[in-house]
Write a protein that holds these residues in place. Structure first.
Motif, PDB file in Angstrom:
ATOM      1  N   GLU A 177       0.827  -1.206   0.000  1.00 10.74           N
ATOM      2  CA  GLU A 177       0.000   0.000   0.000  1.00 10.74           C
ATOM      3  C   GLU A 177       0.861   1.255   0.000  1.00 10.74           C
ATOM      4  N   THR A 178       1.893   1.236  -0.808  1.00  9.56           N
ATOM      5  CA  THR A 178       2.810   2.371  -0.911  1.00  9.56           C
ATOM      6  C   THR A 178       2.679   3.018  -2.279  1.00  9.56           C
ATOM      7  N   GLU A 179       2.932   4.298  -2.321  1.00 11.09           N
ATOM      8  CA  GLU A 179       2.913   4.999  -3.604  1.00 11.09           C
ATOM      9  C   GLU A 179       4.129   4.585  -4.418  1.00 11.09           C
ATOM     10  N   ILE A 180       3.947   4.487  -5.728  1.00 12.69           N
ATOM     11  CA  ILE A 180       5.081   4.171  -6.583  1.00 12.69           C
ATOM     12  C   ILE A 180       5.477   5.430  -7.359  1.00 12.69           C
ATOM     13  N   GLY A 181       6.732   5.493  -7.708  1.00 14.62           N
ATOM     14  CA  GLY A 181       7.289   6.656  -8.376  1.00 14.62           C
ATOM     15  C   GLY A 181       8.769   6.767  -8.058  1.00 14.62           C
ATOM     16  N   ASP A 182       9.105   6.405  -6.798  1.00 18.42           N
ATOM     17  CA  ASP A 182      10.517   6.348  -6.404  1.00 18.42           C
ATOM     18  C   ASP A 182      10.746   5.210  -5.415  1.00 18.42           C
ATOM     19  N   PHE A 183       9.953   4.162  -5.560  1.00 18.30           N
ATOM     20  CA  PHE A 183       9.987   3.055  -4.600  1.00 18.30           C
ATOM     21  C   PHE A 183      11.259   2.224  -4.737  1.00 18.30           C
ATOM     22  N   PHE A 184      11.502   1.685  -5.933  1.00 20.50           N
ATOM     23  CA  PHE A 184      12.664   0.814  -6.123  1.00 20.50           C
ATOM     24  C   PHE A 184      13.976   1.557  -5.889  1.00 20.50           C
ATOM     25  N   SER A 185      14.011   2.818  -6.299  1.00 25.06           N
ATOM     26  CA  SER A 185      15.266   3.566  -6.183  1.00 25.06           C
ATOM     27  C   SER A 185      15.688   3.753  -4.733  1.00 25.06           C
ATOM     28  N   LYS A 186      14.733   3.693  -3.808  1.00 25.61           N
ATOM     29  CA  LYS A 186      15.071   3.818  -2.392  1.00 25.61           C
ATOM     30  C   LYS A 186      15.736   2.548  -1.849  1.00 25.61           C
ATOM     31  N   ILE A 187      15.548   1.433  -2.546  1.00 22.11           N
ATOM     32  CA  ILE A 187      16.132   0.157  -2.106  1.00 22.11           C
ATOM     33  C   ILE A 187      17.534  -0.031  -2.679  1.00 22.11           C
ATOM     34  N   VAL A 188      17.783   0.611  -3.825  1.00 21.75           N
ATOM     35  CA  VAL A 188      19.042   0.410  -4.546  1.00 21.75           C
ATOM     36  C   VAL A 188      20.282   0.666  -3.689  1.00 21.75           C
ATOM     37  N   PRO A 189      20.353   1.753  -2.897  1.00 25.63           N
ATOM     38  CA  PRO A 189      21.578   1.991  -2.115  1.00 25.63           C
ATOM     39  C   PRO A 189      21.949   0.843  -1.194  1.00 25.63           C
ATOM     40  N   SER A 190      20.972   0.173  -0.610  1.00 24.76           N
ATOM     41  CA  SER A 190      21.256  -0.976   0.257  1.00 24.76           C
ATOM     42  C   SER A 190      21.866  -2.115  -0.549  1.00 24.76           C
ATOM     43  N   LEU A 191      21.347  -2.347  -1.753  1.00 19.57           N
ATOM     44  CA  LEU A 191      21.883  -3.399  -2.609  1.00 19.57           C
ATOM     45  C   LEU A 191      23.300  -3.058  -3.057  1.00 19.57           C
ATOM     46  N   VAL A 192      23.549  -1.800  -3.362  1.00 18.70           N
ATOM     47  CA  VAL A 192      24.885  -1.369  -3.777  1.00 18.70           C
ATOM     48  C   VAL A 192      25.877  -1.561  -2.635  1.00 18.70           C
ATOM     49  N   GLU A 193      25.466  -1.221  -1.440  1.00 22.68           N
ATOM     50  CA  GLU A 193      26.339  -1.413  -0.277  1.00 22.68           C
ATOM     51  C   GLU A 193      26.648  -2.890  -0.069  1.00 22.68           C
ATOM     52  N   GLN A 194      25.679  -3.732  -0.313  1.00 25.47           N
ATOM     53  CA  GLN A 194      25.805  -5.165  -0.088  1.00 25.47           C
ATOM     54  C   GLN A 194      26.656  -5.851  -1.153  1.00 25.47           C
ATOM     55  N   MET A 195      26.531  -5.437  -2.434  1.00 20.22           N
ATOM     56  CA  MET A 195      27.143  -6.174  -3.537  1.00 20.22           C
ATOM     57  C   MET A 195      28.090  -5.348  -4.394  1.00 20.22           C
TER      58      MET A 195
END
Length: 968
Positions: A349-367
């Motif tokens: 139930e979240t708005e989309i528009g910048d949803f995935f981009s907020k997760i990317v930094p965590s993935l970059v830090e991890q991999m």
């Protein structure tokens, strides 16, 4: 403690490093970085779907003999893989089970004609049981049981027994499970899998899980596959042995981490839990609990898994150039993003528009340490994701609303199938990929008939389909031919150094190839059939590096000639293909090699022009411009490059200006083979990201000798020089290019631009065409307003659209034409206004002269605007403020030349109270002049068109007679 906060002895990074170090340090394997997940050089694959993809040329024997891979014997890596389309597609299973992913890492070790079954089986068992410490009682292995005339792989079975695997843990497997194939064609072979029982022992005793191996049991999973590459799957589906035997193994990194962390789901490990933590922080959702099916009643655990999986695919695909688009791999990326966005909206139930981009930094830090490309492209990745989400968000609400409508329609019709036309419309109009609609349908207990959807798609695309011409298939060498050549000592690999020269050379025919066989004479080739020729040396350029092949001929003057239509290189053997024009040639014949200079000359111009253009692009747009592809053909050059926005006219003018200045310096073009490591140190050098280069590599410098570059590789002055790795043919001096004109600049995908340019005579031609067209526009502009001017303007518009001229010139010409179009439009409006006044004045004048008259039936002179004028006058007369509202009017005009009649009428209230109406009056007249008249029944006005211009006078008389029936 929640899953996301757990710490592990075998954390994901340690698991990966242990694997790589085992093979590097203990068994002499070379670490090879993961290849791009987007195989730009392999059109047969949507994405890299297995670790072996980048080694395909080694397996096939077509590897460039000058590259690092030519000497590679043992390799190890962790390969980025995507399985979300094509033969290997796990998209539909993601989130629903514990072990499927669209993006995953494949740990692998390879042997290229070096070790085989015995060694790899020993390595596998030792690494798992001794290094990782996995209990052997929980491991099961499989071997190929035999099929398609192939014997069972009893050798593998015995080898597993020899390392200590109990016989009841060694299981036969069928063609589906134990014969690995990359695709419909290509290298393949039997394989041995290792499976792991995730369940803990009960009372110290392990169950025997043999019956659950390859049975889709989530607690008995395949973790590693050892493939014994020894065959090639031919186009006719037959299997042929390869010249050498290879080892190709692949272990699911996520699954290995899962078992080492003692979990039953890959998603419960620290490969995914850091992403879950961020998703929870972003959405405020409940914590991830790891539920499946009935244990996940609200679907939120499934949504966690889908989103985490999808953000991994999106990040790595975009980083490697797989940007969202409407075709091919770009469409797969778009589908995945939209699928994930819909999960986020529905379940979190979240708005989309910048949803995935907020997760990317965590993935970059991890991999990002293992895969630095995602760190480098982090900002670009987030921009793409945001743009795609915003775009989809615009249609998501409407699409979901329409889906509900279609779903209800299906339910009312008593069917559980959504109509194929409706499913296709959800895609075509609202951007819902079919698999997303299928997912939504499943949630509503509905199905999709794939055949119906395909039929709807075909109907929708029918108009865009065109006939495809067929041509004779090009004669090619395959892996078996290359294997045979390797054993033919009398046929050396082709010396093609003469391709950089401009002279004819004399060569010796070493082999003649036709019908999958090598022959001694061209007389063995049936007349009129294509064949191939191998020479000891050649001056022909074989197609590679974006440059098209040469054409020409091989001949013995006056005795024999072979027409060469294509030239390709296969593992160092240059194959010249064509047809015998006359005579006969044999192996050992001395022939003159004569490439077509008329074809090569513009290719040279365009290739050096491409280098100059690449330099100019960097100068104007910045150093983030990366080459994404190129084509060097005789008629044009095409250059694809990364850039986020369209190039402005001012930038394009500057690019052409810099290119022209470079060309007009008449700089000498230098080329030299340089050790790869040294060449990479040259400041300002431009190379294609992800490309594998030979060692030594050919360095091409425009304006500065290569030796001078090497004397001071870090000299900042080299930033102002075009320096590239290139194996193509070039001009001696840039003055040969004459001109470079950009004829097209466009976007071909998100963040990828394309420039098409011409050089030399072609550049002069397009400049001339632009000048001639400009003169035509000037003539058009000077014409007085007339029907002819309007007609010529329409034809000019079509010509302009098809005109091949400078992009800058075309923009200028479009602006000029737009002014002409506006002037014509203004003249049309003025002419219409004049015509309206003429007709209205005729009506007004009549009633002024005839004060007592109640009716006017009149013929009006014909003009292009008379139809509109009659309609406008009828509106004026019948209007509430019209001074002639009490008068009835009938106007008619006709053109004998065009065979057209236009007419219109108004019936005043005096006559309408007696039962008269406009449509009746006009309908009566239409019986005489043809055609029809329109108007609402009983209305006072009507207009119409007729077809009998020769009957117009009779029609006017009928109009008078009809109205005279009523009392004046």
């Amino acid at each position: 403690m929640s899953l996301v906060d757990e710490k592990h002895e075998w954390n994901a990074a340690k698991v990966r490093d242990t694997f790589l170090n085992y093979f590097k340090e203990k068994h002499g394997h070379t670490f090879v970085p993961s290849s791009s997940v987007v195989p730009l050089s392999d059109p047969t694959l949507l994405f890299t779907n297995a670790g072996m993809n980048q080694y395909k040329s080694i397996f096939l024997g077509t590897v460039d003999p000058a590259s690092d891979f030519a000497t590679l014997k043992r390799a190890v890596n962790s390969q980025k893989c995507i399985r979300a389309g094509g033969k290997h597609n796990d998209l539909d299973d993601v989130g629903k089970d514990s072990y499927h992913h669209t993006f995953f890492e494949m740990l692998g070790n390879w042997s290229f004609g070096d070790y085989f079954k015995k060694e790899t089986i020993g390595y596998s068992w030792e690494l798992l049981t001794k290094v990782y410490g996995i209990d052997p009682k929980r491991l099961y292995v499989t071997y190929f049981e035999g099929s398609e005339g192939l014997e069972p792989d009893l050798e593998a079975k015995e080898l597993w027994k020899s390392v200590g695997v109990p016989e009841d843990h060694i299981l036969p497997g069928n063609m589906k499970d134990n014969f690995w194939e990359m695709g419909d064609q290509g290298p393949c072979g039997p394989c041995s899998e290792l499976h792991y029982d995730l369940r803990e022992p009960e009372n110290g005793e392990y169950r025997n899980a043999a019956s659950l191996v390859n049975a889709d049991d989530p607690e008995v999973i395949e973790i590693w596959n050892n493939v014994f590459i020894q065959y090639n799957r031919e186009p006719d589906r037959s299997l042929r042995p390869l010249p050498n035997k290879h080892i190709d193994t692949g272990m699911g990194f996520e699954r290995l981490v899962c078992l080492l962390q003692k979990k039953k789901s890959n998603y419960d490990t620290d490969v995914f839990t850091p992403l879950f933590k961020v998703i929870q922080e972003i959405t405020g959702a409940r914590e991830y609990r790891g539920g499946f099916g009935k244990d996940d009643p609200d679907g939120i655990d499934t949504a966690y898994r889908v989103v985490a999986d999808h953000v991994r695919l999106l990040t790595f695909a975009i980083a490697d150039g797989g940007v969202p688009s409407n075709v091919g791999r770009g469409y797969v990326v778009r589908r995945v993003l939209r699928r994930g966005a819909r999960y986020a909206r529905k379940y979190f139930e979240t708005e989309i528009g910048d949803f995935f981009s907020k997760i990317v930094p965590s993935l970059v830090e991890q991999m990002g340490t293992m895969f630095p490309e995602i760190k480098k492209k982090e900002t670009e990745i987030k921009e793409y994701l945001n743009e795609e989400e915003i775009s989809f968000a615009k249609s998501l609400d409407r699409g979901e609303h329409m889906f509900e409508k279609y779903a209800n329609k299906a339910k009312k019709a008593g069917t559980n199938d959504l109509a194929g036309d409706d499913v296709w419309r959800l895609y075509d109009t609202y951007g819902f990929p079919v698999d997303l609609t299928k997912l939504m349908a499943e949630e509503r207990g509905l199905n999709i008939n794939d055949k119906e959807v395909e039929e709807a798609q075909e109907r929708a695309r029918e108009a865009s389909k065109g006939d495809k011409k067929t041509a004779a298939a090009l004669v090619k060498l395959d892996v078996h031919d290359l294997g045979a050549l390797e054993g033919m000592t009398e046929v050396p690999k082709t010396d093609d150094t003469a391709k950089y020269g401009r002279e004819n050379i004399t060569s010796t025919i070493k082999a003649i190839y036709h019908g999958k066989k090598f022959h001694q004479s061209t007389k063995d080739v049936p007349e009129g059939e294509q064949f191939g020729v191998l020479l000891d040396k050649t001056n022909f350029y074989a197609e590679q590096g974006g440059q098209e092949y040469d054409t020409g001929r091989l001949l013995v003057d006056g005795e024999a000639e072979i027409q060469i239509d294509n030239v390709q290189v296969y593992g160092g053997y240059v194959l010249h293909t064509g047809f015998m024009k006359y005579g006969e040639l044999n192996v050992g014949s001395q022939v003159i090699c004569e490439y077509d200079e008329l074809r090569r000359h513009p290719i040279r111009n365009n290739h050096t022009g491409t280098h100059v253009l690449n330099y100019a692009l960097r100068e104007v747009l910045g150093n983030d411009v990366d080459q994404k592809g190129s084509l060097v053909a005789p008629e044009k050059l095409r250059f694809d490059f990364s850039h986020k926005s369209a190039i402005t006219d001012a930038q394009l003018a500057e690019i052409e200006k810099i290119s022209t200045a470079y060309i007009r310096q008449n700089s000498e073009v230098y080329a030299k083979d340089v050790p790869l490591a040294t060449a990479k140190e040259i400041r300002g050098l431009r190379a294609v990201f992800g490309e594998t280069y030979p060692d030594p590599v050919r360095v091409v410098s425009v304006g500065v000798p290569v030796d001078e570059l090497l004397n001071d590789v870090k000299n900042p002055d080299w930033e102002k020089v075009s320096i590239e790795f290139c194996g193509g043919t070039h001009v001696k001096q840039t003055g040969e290019i004459k001109e470079l004109v950009v004829i097209e600049e466009s976007g071909i995908a998100k963040g990828i631009r394309r420039i098409v340019a011409v050089t030399g005579q072609d550049a002069y031609n397009v400049q001339r065409e632009a000048s001639e067209f400009e003169e035509e526009l000037t003539r058009l502009q000077s014409l007085p307003f007339s029907a002819e001017k309007e007609s010529r303007a329409k034809k000019t518009q079509l010509t302009l659209n098809q005109l091949s001229v400078s992009a800058l010139s075309k923009n200028k010409l479009r602006d000029q034409f737009a002014k002409i179009t506006k002037s014509i439009l203004d003249e049309q409006k003025a002419a219409a206004k004049t015509e309206n006044k003429r007709v209205l004045d005729a009506v007004t004048s009549y009633f002024e002269k005839n004060e007592g008259a109640k009716v006017l039936v009149q013929k009006v002179d014909w003009s292009n605007n008379v139809s509109k004028a009659i309609s406008e006058v009828i509106k004026t007369v019948s209007g509430p403020k019209g001074s002639l509202r009490e008068k009835s009017v009938y106007l008619v005009s006709a053109s004998q030349e065009e065979g057209k009649v236009v007419h219109g009428c108004y019936v005043a209230e005096h006559f309408s109270t007696q039962g008269a109406s406009g449509p009746e009056w006009a309908g009566h007249v239409a019986k005489t002049i043809g055609g029809k008249a329109g108007g609402k029944a009983g209305a006072p006005t009507a207009v119409g068109q007729g077809t009998k211009a020769d009957k117009v006078d009779e029609g006017i008389e009928e109009a008078r007679k009809w109205i005279e029936k009523f009392k004046l």
